[in-house]
Enzyme design. Structure first.
Site, PDB file in Angstrom:
ATOM      1  N   SER A   1      -8.228  -6.284  10.581  1.00 36.07           N
ATOM      2  CA  SER A   1      -9.346  -5.336  10.535  1.00 36.07           C
ATOM      3  C   SER A   1     -10.094  -5.226  11.868  1.00 36.07           C
ATOM      4  CB  SER A   1     -10.307  -5.698   9.400  1.00 36.07           C
ATOM      5  OG  SER A   1      -9.665  -5.483   8.165  1.00 36.07           O
TER       6      SER A   1
ATOM      7  N   THR B   1     -13.020  -9.073   1.700  1.00 40.73           N
ATOM      8  CA  THR B   1     -11.634  -9.210   1.261  1.00 40.73           C
ATOM      9  C   THR B   1     -11.529 -10.412   0.329  1.00 40.73           C
ATOM     10  OG1 THR B   1      -9.343  -9.201   2.005  1.00 40.73           O
ATOM     11  CG2 THR B   1     -10.869 -10.499   3.327  1.00 40.73           C
TER      12      THR B   1
ATOM     13  N   LYS C   1     -14.186 -10.045  -3.534  1.00 41.03           N
ATOM     14  CA  LYS C   1     -14.514  -8.659  -3.914  1.00 41.03           C
ATOM     15  C   LYS C   1     -15.323  -8.573  -5.208  1.00 41.03           C
ATOM     16  CE  LYS C   1     -10.605  -6.651  -1.523  1.00 41.03           C
ATOM     17  NZ  LYS C   1      -9.499  -5.700  -1.539  1.00 41.03           N
TER      18      LYS C   1
ATOM     19  N   ASP D   1     -10.504   0.834  -1.407  1.00 46.73           N
ATOM     20  CA  ASP D   1      -9.096   0.435  -1.582  1.00 46.73           C
ATOM     21  C   ASP D   1      -8.259   1.554  -2.201  1.00 46.73           C
ATOM     22  OD1 ASP D   1      -9.339  -2.100  -0.508  1.00 46.73           O
ATOM     23  OD2 ASP D   1      -9.772  -3.048  -2.441  1.00 46.73           O
TER      24      ASP D   1
ATOM     25  N   GLY E   1       0.606  -7.049 -11.247  1.00 38.18           N
ATOM     26  CA  GLY E   1      -0.562  -7.868 -10.934  1.00 38.18           C
ATOM     27  C   GLY E   1      -1.819  -7.293 -11.572  1.00 38.18           C
ATOM     28  N   ALA E   2      -2.809  -8.157 -11.770  1.00 34.54           N
ATOM     29  CA  ALA E   2      -4.052  -7.716 -12.417  1.00 34.54           C
ATOM     30  C   ALA E   2      -5.257  -8.415 -11.802  1.00 34.54           C
ATOM     31  CB  ALA E   2      -3.977  -7.981 -13.921  1.00 34.54           C
TER      32      ALA E   2
ATOM     33  N   GLY F   1      -7.911  -9.022  -8.140  1.00 30.79           N
ATOM     34  CA  GLY F   1      -8.869  -8.227  -7.376  1.00 30.79           C
ATOM     35  C   GLY F   1      -8.212  -7.132  -6.551  1.00 30.79           C
ATOM     36  N   ALA F   2      -6.991  -7.358  -6.097  1.00 32.64           N
ATOM     37  CA  ALA F   2      -6.329  -6.350  -5.268  1.00 32.64           C
ATOM     38  C   ALA F   2      -6.016  -5.100  -6.085  1.00 32.64           C
ATOM     39  CB  ALA F   2      -5.041  -6.926  -4.671  1.00 32.64           C
TER      40      ALA F   2
ATOM     41  N   GLY G   1       2.026  -2.575   2.883  1.00 28.10           N
ATOM     42  CA  GLY G   1       0.695  -1.993   2.724  1.00 28.10           C
ATOM     43  C   GLY G   1      -0.116  -1.857   3.992  1.00 28.10           C
TER      44      GLY G   1
HETATM   45  P1  ATR Z   1      -7.560 -12.033  -6.931  1.00 27.99           P
HETATM   46  O1  ATR Z   1      -8.372 -11.619  -8.114  1.00 27.99           O
HETATM   47  O2  ATR Z   1      -8.344 -12.723  -5.886  1.00 27.99           O
HETATM   48  O3  ATR Z   1      -6.656 -10.971  -6.441  1.00 27.99           O
HETATM   49  P2  ATR Z   1      -6.025 -13.488  -8.738  1.00 27.99           P
HETATM   50  O4  ATR Z   1      -6.928 -13.080  -9.830  1.00 27.99           O
HETATM   51  O5  ATR Z   1      -5.548 -14.878  -8.646  1.00 27.99           O
HETATM   52  O6  ATR Z   1      -6.618 -13.180  -7.364  1.00 27.99           O
HETATM   53  O7  ATR Z   1      -4.809 -12.451  -8.802  1.00 27.99           O
HETATM   54  C1  ATR Z   1      -3.628 -12.654  -8.197  1.00 27.99           C
HETATM   55  C2  ATR Z   1      -2.558 -11.851  -8.935  1.00 27.99           C
HETATM   56  O8  ATR Z   1      -1.265 -12.316  -8.526  1.00 27.99           O
HETATM   57  C3  ATR Z   1      -2.614 -12.051 -10.436  1.00 27.99           C
HETATM   58  O9  ATR Z   1      -2.171 -10.884 -11.071  1.00 27.99           O
HETATM   59  C4  ATR Z   1      -1.633 -13.202 -10.630  1.00 27.99           C
HETATM   60  O10 ATR Z   1      -1.095 -13.310 -11.920  1.00 27.99           O
HETATM   61  P3  ATR Z   1      -1.880 -14.146 -13.070  1.00 27.99           P
HETATM   62  O11 ATR Z   1      -3.002 -13.269 -13.508  1.00 27.99           O
HETATM   63  O12 ATR Z   1      -0.880 -14.377 -14.104  1.00 27.99           O
HETATM   64  O13 ATR Z   1      -2.357 -15.398 -12.406  1.00 27.99           O
HETATM   65  C5  ATR Z   1      -0.565 -12.799  -9.669  1.00 27.99           C
HETATM   66  N1  ATR Z   1       0.287 -13.910  -9.256  1.00 27.99           N
HETATM   67  C6  ATR Z   1      -0.028 -14.904  -8.416  1.00 27.99           C
HETATM   68  N2  ATR Z   1       1.033 -15.739  -8.250  1.00 27.99           N
HETATM   69  C7  ATR Z   1       2.045 -15.233  -9.014  1.00 27.99           C
HETATM   70  C8  ATR Z   1       3.395 -15.637  -9.267  1.00 27.99           C
HETATM   71  N3  ATR Z   1       3.934 -16.721  -8.689  1.00 27.99           N
HETATM   72  N4  ATR Z   1       4.139 -14.862 -10.088  1.00 27.99           N
HETATM   73  C9  ATR Z   1       3.626 -13.760 -10.671  1.00 27.99           C
HETATM   74  N5  ATR Z   1       2.351 -13.337 -10.478  1.00 27.99           N
HETATM   75  C10 ATR Z   1       1.570 -14.058  -9.672  1.00 27.99           C
END
Ligand code: ATR
Length: 274
Positions: free
Chosen positions: A17, A62, A66, A102, A127-128, A130-131, A234
C-alpha cells in the site's frame, strides 16, 4: 504541511500500500506520506488513536482489524454498513467515518481490468472471513447469479449467506459448473492451493483475493493446472481499493492503469495464464 496516512494491520511488513499510494500521490501532485503501522493483536485502538493524535489524516485497515475498525468508528458508509467490515477510515472533523472499498476494488478489477463479465455469472466465493465480508454485496449488485459462499466451517458461511440472501455450503460439498470462482480464504500461503475438487474450477475464471508479485499464488497455480479458463491474483483489487480510498481522502481519483505492471517490476506481464 504534508498529510500523513497509514495502513494498520498485523502483519503489515510486506504491504504494498505505501508504494501504491506513493505512485498515486506523485501522479496527482498530492502532498502526502503513507506509512505502515503494525499493531499488536489487542492494540488496534491504541495504535490508531496514537497515529491520529500525532496528526494522522486517515487510515487503511487490513487483516485482522477490519471488524474491530467497524466497531471503533463513529459512522459507516453504505458498503461498510452492509459488510460489517471497515478498510478505510476518513476523518470528518472530530468524527471517524468508516468506509469499505474492498468491493469496489474487486468488482473494478474483475469487470474493468480483466473484462470478466459478472452479469449472470454463476459465482462461488471460497471463505467466510473478513476478506470476503466486504465483497459479497458489491458482487450481488454487479448482477452475479447463484452467489454461493463455501467455507471449511459451514456455520460461518451460513451466517454471511443469510445476511445477504446468498447460498452456503461446505468446501467439501461444492458442485461444479461455476463461471467465476473467487478465493478469499487465508489457506493459500505456503499450501498447495487446493481448496475444492478440481472439477469445481474446470472452465471457470478463478480469482485469488491474495496476490504474489509474479501473479503465481498457490491457488492461481492450482486452478490453472486444474483446467480453469483464466486465473488472476488479487494485485489489481489491491490497487483498485487503494484508488477508491485515495479518492475518499484526497478528492482526486488516481489513474490505476499501469500501476499493476509497475508493481510487478514493469514487465507488464498479463495476469491471465493460458
Ligand atoms: P479474517 O476474518 O481475518 O479474514 P478468518 O475469519 O480466520 O480471518 O478467515 C479466514 C478464512 O480462511 C476463513 O474462511 C477460514 O475458514 P474457517 O472459517 O473454516 O476457519 C479460511 N481458512 C483458513 N485456513 C484454511 C484452510 N487450511 N482450509 C480451508 N479454509 C481455510
Amino acid at each position: 504541511m504534508t498529510d500523513r496516512y497509514a495502513v494498520v494491520g498485523n502483519p503489515v511488513a510486506h504491504s504494498l500500500s505505501p508504494r501504491i499510494h506513493a505512485l498515486f500521490a506523485a501522479a496527482t501532485a498530492q502532498d502526502m506520506r503513507y506509512a505502515k503501522l503494525e499493531a499488536p493483536p489487542d492494540g488496534f485502538a491504541a495504535a490508531v488513536e496514537r497515529f491520529l493524535a500525532a496528526g494522522g489524516s486517515g487510515l487503511n485497515v487490513t487483516l485482522p482489524f477490519k471488524l474491530q475498525a467497524w466497531r471503533w468508528v463513529d459512522s459507516h458508509d453504505e458498503a461498510a454498513r452492509q459488510s460489517g467490515a471497515v478498510n478505510t477510515i476518513v476523518l470528518e472533523g472530530d468524527r471517524r467515518h468508516g468506509c469499505n472499498t474492498d468491493g469496489i476494488g474487486l468488482v473494478g478489477d474483475l469487470t474493468g481490468n480483466l473484462a470478466w463479465p459478472l452479469l449472470g455469472a454463476r459465482t462461488l466465493v471460497l471463505g467466510a472471513g473478513g476478506a470476503v465480508q466486504g465483497v459479497l454485496a458489491p458482487l450481488q449488485r454487479a448482477g452475479v447469479a447463484d452467489l454461493t459462499i463455501a467455507n471449511r466451517t459451514l456455520a460461518k458461511a451460513r451466517r454471511l449467506a443469510d445476511r445477504i440472501g446468498a447460498k452456503a455450503c461446505a468446501l467439501a460439498d461444492v458442485d461444479a459448473g461455476w463461471d467465476v470462482v473467487i478465493n478469499g480464504t487465508s489457506a493459500g500461503v505456503g499450501g498447495t492451493g487446493q481448496l475444492v475438487a478440481p472439477a469445481v474450477v474446470l472452465n471457470s475464471r478463478c480469482y485469488d483475493m491474495f496476490y504474489a508479485l509474479d501473479g503465481g499464488t498457490p491457488f492461481c497455480r492450482w486452478a490453472a493446472a486444474a483446467g480453469a479458463q483464466a486465473v488472476s491474483d488479487g494485485l489489481g483489487m489491491l490497487v483498485e481499493q487503494a484508488a477508491a480510498a485515495f479518492a475518499l481522502w484526497r478528492g482526486v481519483q488516481p489513474d490505476t492503469a499501469g500501476i499493476v505492471a509497475a508493481l510487478r517490476g514493469g514487465t507488464g506481464r498479463a495476469r491471465d495464464l493460458p
